[in-house]
Design a protein around this motif. Structure first.
Motif, PDB file in Angstrom:
ATOM      1  N   ALA A   1     -24.007   3.241 -10.913  1.00  0.00           N
ATOM      2  CA  ALA A   1     -22.940   3.723 -10.041  1.00  0.00           C
ATOM      3  C   ALA A   1     -21.649   3.942 -10.822  1.00  0.00           C
ATOM      4  O   ALA A   1     -21.222   3.080 -11.592  1.00  0.00           O
ATOM      5  N   VAL A   2     -21.032   5.091 -10.610  1.00  0.00           N
ATOM      6  CA  VAL A   2     -19.694   5.367 -11.131  1.00  0.00           C
ATOM      7  C   VAL A   2     -18.695   4.737 -10.172  1.00  0.00           C
ATOM      8  O   VAL A   2     -18.702   5.050  -8.981  1.00  0.00           O
ATOM      9  N   VAL A   3     -17.847   3.845 -10.670  1.00  0.00           N
ATOM     10  CA  VAL A   3     -16.858   3.177  -9.819  1.00  0.00           C
ATOM     11  C   VAL A   3     -15.482   3.777 -10.102  1.00  0.00           C
ATOM     12  O   VAL A   3     -15.058   3.860 -11.264  1.00  0.00           O
ATOM     13  N   VAL A   4     -14.799   4.191  -9.037  1.00  0.00           N
ATOM     14  CA  VAL A   4     -13.497   4.856  -9.141  1.00  0.00           C
ATOM     15  C   VAL A   4     -12.476   4.046  -8.367  1.00  0.00           C
ATOM     16  O   VAL A   4     -12.740   3.628  -7.229  1.00  0.00           O
ATOM     17  N   GLY A   5     -11.294   3.810  -8.972  1.00  0.00           N
ATOM     18  CA  GLY A   5     -10.267   3.024  -8.304  1.00  0.00           C
ATOM     19  C   GLY A   5      -8.877   3.623  -8.455  1.00  0.00           C
ATOM     20  O   GLY A   5      -8.601   4.351  -9.424  1.00  0.00           O
ATOM     21  N   SER A   6      -8.013   3.343  -7.515  1.00  0.00           N
ATOM     22  CA  SER A   6      -6.629   3.841  -7.547  1.00  0.00           C
ATOM     23  C   SER A   6      -5.751   2.885  -8.346  1.00  0.00           C
ATOM     24  O   SER A   6      -5.891   1.668  -8.256  1.00  0.00           O
ATOM     25  N   THR A   7      -4.831   3.443  -9.135  1.00  0.00           N
ATOM     26  CA  THR A   7      -4.009   2.638 -10.039  1.00  0.00           C
ATOM     27  C   THR A   7      -2.976   1.789  -9.321  1.00  0.00           C
ATOM     28  O   THR A   7      -2.498   0.798  -9.867  1.00  0.00           O
ATOM     29  N   GLY A   8      -2.605   2.157  -8.106  1.00  0.00           N
ATOM     30  CA  GLY A   8      -1.620   1.394  -7.357  1.00  0.00           C
ATOM     31  C   GLY A   8      -0.356   2.187  -7.111  1.00  0.00           C
ATOM     32  O   GLY A   8      -0.059   3.177  -7.794  1.00  0.00           O
TER      33      GLY A   8
ATOM     34  N   ILE B   1     -14.584  -0.587 -16.888  1.00  0.00           N
ATOM     35  CA  ILE B   1     -15.646   0.345 -16.515  1.00  0.00           C
ATOM     36  C   ILE B   1     -15.372   1.031 -15.181  1.00  0.00           C
ATOM     37  O   ILE B   1     -16.256   1.667 -14.606  1.00  0.00           O
ATOM     38  N   VAL B   2     -14.137   0.928 -14.695  1.00  0.00           N
ATOM     39  CA  VAL B   2     -13.708   1.666 -13.511  1.00  0.00           C
ATOM     40  C   VAL B   2     -12.888   2.865 -13.977  1.00  0.00           C
ATOM     41  O   VAL B   2     -12.044   2.737 -14.867  1.00  0.00           O
ATOM     42  N   ILE B   3     -13.117   4.039 -13.385  1.00  0.00           N
ATOM     43  CA  ILE B   3     -12.260   5.187 -13.663  1.00  0.00           C
ATOM     44  C   ILE B   3     -10.970   4.993 -12.875  1.00  0.00           C
ATOM     45  O   ILE B   3     -10.974   5.039 -11.645  1.00  0.00           O
TER      46      ILE B   3
ATOM     47  N   SER C   1      -4.283   6.123  -3.291  1.00  0.00           N
ATOM     48  CA  SER C   1      -5.466   6.072  -2.416  1.00  0.00           C
ATOM     49  C   SER C   1      -5.991   7.460  -2.119  1.00  0.00           C
ATOM     50  O   SER C   1      -7.195   7.665  -1.955  1.00  0.00           O
ATOM     51  N   MET C   2      -5.071   8.431  -2.017  1.00  0.00           N
ATOM     52  CA  MET C   2      -5.458   9.816  -1.759  1.00  0.00           C
ATOM     53  C   MET C   2      -5.964  10.498  -3.030  1.00  0.00           C
ATOM     54  O   MET C   2      -6.778  11.416  -2.981  1.00  0.00           O
ATOM     55  N   ALA C   3      -5.480  10.032  -4.193  1.00  0.00           N
ATOM     56  CA  ALA C   3      -5.889  10.639  -5.467  1.00  0.00           C
ATOM     57  C   ALA C   3      -7.316  10.244  -5.853  1.00  0.00           C
ATOM     58  O   ALA C   3      -8.106  11.082  -6.300  1.00  0.00           O
ATOM     59  N   ALA C   4      -7.642   8.968  -5.696  1.00  0.00           N
ATOM     60  CA  ALA C   4      -8.945   8.460  -6.158  1.00  0.00           C
ATOM     61  C   ALA C   4     -10.137   9.230  -5.602  1.00  0.00           C
ATOM     62  O   ALA C   4     -11.078   9.534  -6.343  1.00  0.00           O
TER      63      ALA C   4
END
Length: 476
Positions: A303-310, A325-327, A398-401
């Protein structure tokens, strides 16, 4: 606890800092049997060989040549050319034999071309009276500073996976309005979107509802129904969504609950996991071991895991996006400037449209002081769980991720990296094909640049070769 909500933010620092390279693009040879250069569609007509005969070669000699290789004559594109039909799997051997025969000028497989035209704009109506119509509303998809959605849709359609069909994407959030559950109604623009294996880890239920609207908005960016004359579009509208509720009605959730959700998504074959949530930037890795273990588990399962930087406007990426390992995804405005609220710094991988106002970056001419940028529009609640629309006010990392999550799904569906690319390969592809922003090279403000779904899924863009994990850039 993590929160998905946007905040007000202080002025930005000056644009500084460069990260070392993690991906390089290499030119690769085109294979003879498949169609990586043809969007994943068949490269050649199965069982057909095109033969050109030399001048003076009579019909008897042509028939003898065909008989000698066990072929049946088909159409005649010209007086000296014939299409021969052979058994499947015998094309290459037949070509080799024919090329050695007297009177044969050339012999080759029968290749397939495809139209290079991008799909037309979808018929989704957008917001009545909005300047620029649908393209103006969804500048993040279709505008010059968007993610090149039309090209991406053309690429995956040519690969036989329209909209990213066949890929599962898990959305861990406040829930998703994916069906009618009591007083909670399904979003009208999810009518053609596929959902499987929902679970609510907040209330311990198999049915998921969204009591906030944030999760529905995020899921809409990824997979809102497209070309259905309703609302707006989703970037990977053909994928299957796994809706997982890990945040409560106020947008908060604890680490243990989120870790459960990540493991659940991985066990249910999610190939992409979207985490549009953040902990405080003061939270350290040692304080969230269960989440980090769950992310590693998901990564090992492909699984590719994607997260928002904040959204604190700090030079520090928040967890879980900060995990190696999170984008990690920062946010840009409609000017392709870093958004004023977006966290950046070491560990930022890439940026995507998040809306809102430009940051104050004196060294970046794209950033305009005082510019009030457009929001990100997707269908979600307006003023109750029964009313849906395209409300303003949604902007944030949150909208970017989900733009990056959707792009990851499209990359997987396009097969530009093969049938089963690893998460590291998908990440590197997305970085290598991003549009560079700010100062040259990967940097702490924009990472590898603005995600470009069209380039990432293009069969004509060379596949990247990633360095070993030990040598990878963006140290956390």
């Amino acid at each position: 606890m993590p929160t998905p909500h946007p905040h007000r933010h202080p002025a930005r620092r000056r644009l500084t800092g460069v990260l070392s390279a993690a991906c390089v693009a290499l030119g690769l040879g085109v294979g003879s049997a498949t169609a990586a250069s043809n969007g994943g569609a068949p490269a050649y007509v199965p069982g057909e060989v095109v033969v050109g005969y030399e001048s003076g070669t009579g019909s008897g000699a042509r028939a003898a040549a065909a008989k000698a290789v066990g072929a049946r004559a088909g159409t005649a594109p010209s007086t000296r050319t014939r299409v021969l039909h052979v058994k499947p799997g015998k094309v290459r051997a037949t070509v080799a034999k024919l090329r050695r025969m007297p009177g044969v000028a050339y012999a080759a497989p029968n290749p397939i071309a495809r139209a290079s035209q991008e799909p037309a704009m979808p018929d989704d109506v957008g917001i009545r009276g909005f300047p620029g119509g649908l393209a103006g509303v969804q500048w993040n998809f279709f505008g010059p500073n968007g993610v090149n959605a039309l090209a991406a849709w053309g690429n995956v359609a040519a690969a036989g996976a329209p909209g990213g069909r066949g890929v599962r994407v898990a959305v861990l959030d406040t829930g998703v309005a994916y069906r009618n559950v009591g007083r909670f109604k399904r979003s009208p623009d999810f009518a053609n979107t596929k959902f499987v294996a929902p679970y609510d880890f907040v209330d311990g239920r198999r049915e998921v509802v969204d009591r906030n609207g944030h999760g529905t908005h995020v899921a809409g960016t990824i997979a809102e129904s497209t070309n259905n004359r309703i609302g707006v579009t989703g970037l990977a509208w053909g994928v299957t969504v796994i809706p997982i509720r890990v945040l409560d009605s106020n947008g908060y959730g604890d680490a243990a609950t989120i870790a459960k959700g990540i493991r659940y998504a991985a066990r249910h074959n999610a190939k992409v996991i979207n985490l549009s949530l953040e902990f405080s930037t003061s939270v350290r890795a040692s304080e969230i071991p269960d989440i980090l273990a769950a992310i590693r588990y998901a990564n090992k399962r492909g699984a590719v895991v994607v997260g928002s930087t904040g959204n604190e406007g700090e030079a520090r990426v928040a967890y879980p996006a900060r995990a190696g390992i999170v984008i990690s995804v920062g946010a840009t405005t409609d000017n392709a400037c870093l958004a004023s609220y977006s966290n950046d710094g070491v560990g930022l991988d890439i940026v995507a449209p998040g809306g809102g106002n430009d940051a104050q970056l004196a060294q970046d001419p794209a950033c305009v002081a005082g510019h009030r940028g457009r929001d990100i529009y997707q269908m979600t609640y307006t003023n109750s769980v029964r009313r849906f629309g395209l409300p303003s006010g949604y902007h944030g990392t949150s909208m970017a991720a989900p733009h990056v999550s959707a792009t990851a799904a499209l990359v997987i569906a396009s097969k530009v990296l093969g049938a089963r690319p690893t998460p590291a390969q998908v990440e590197c592809r997305i970085k290598a094909t991003a549009r560079r922003l700010g100062i040259p090279g990967p940097n702490r403000i924009y990472g590898w640049g603005l995600v470009d779904a069209g380039a990432a899924t293009s069969p004509t863009v060379a596949s990247p070769s990633c360095m070993s994990r030990a040598a990878r850039a963006n140290p956390r």
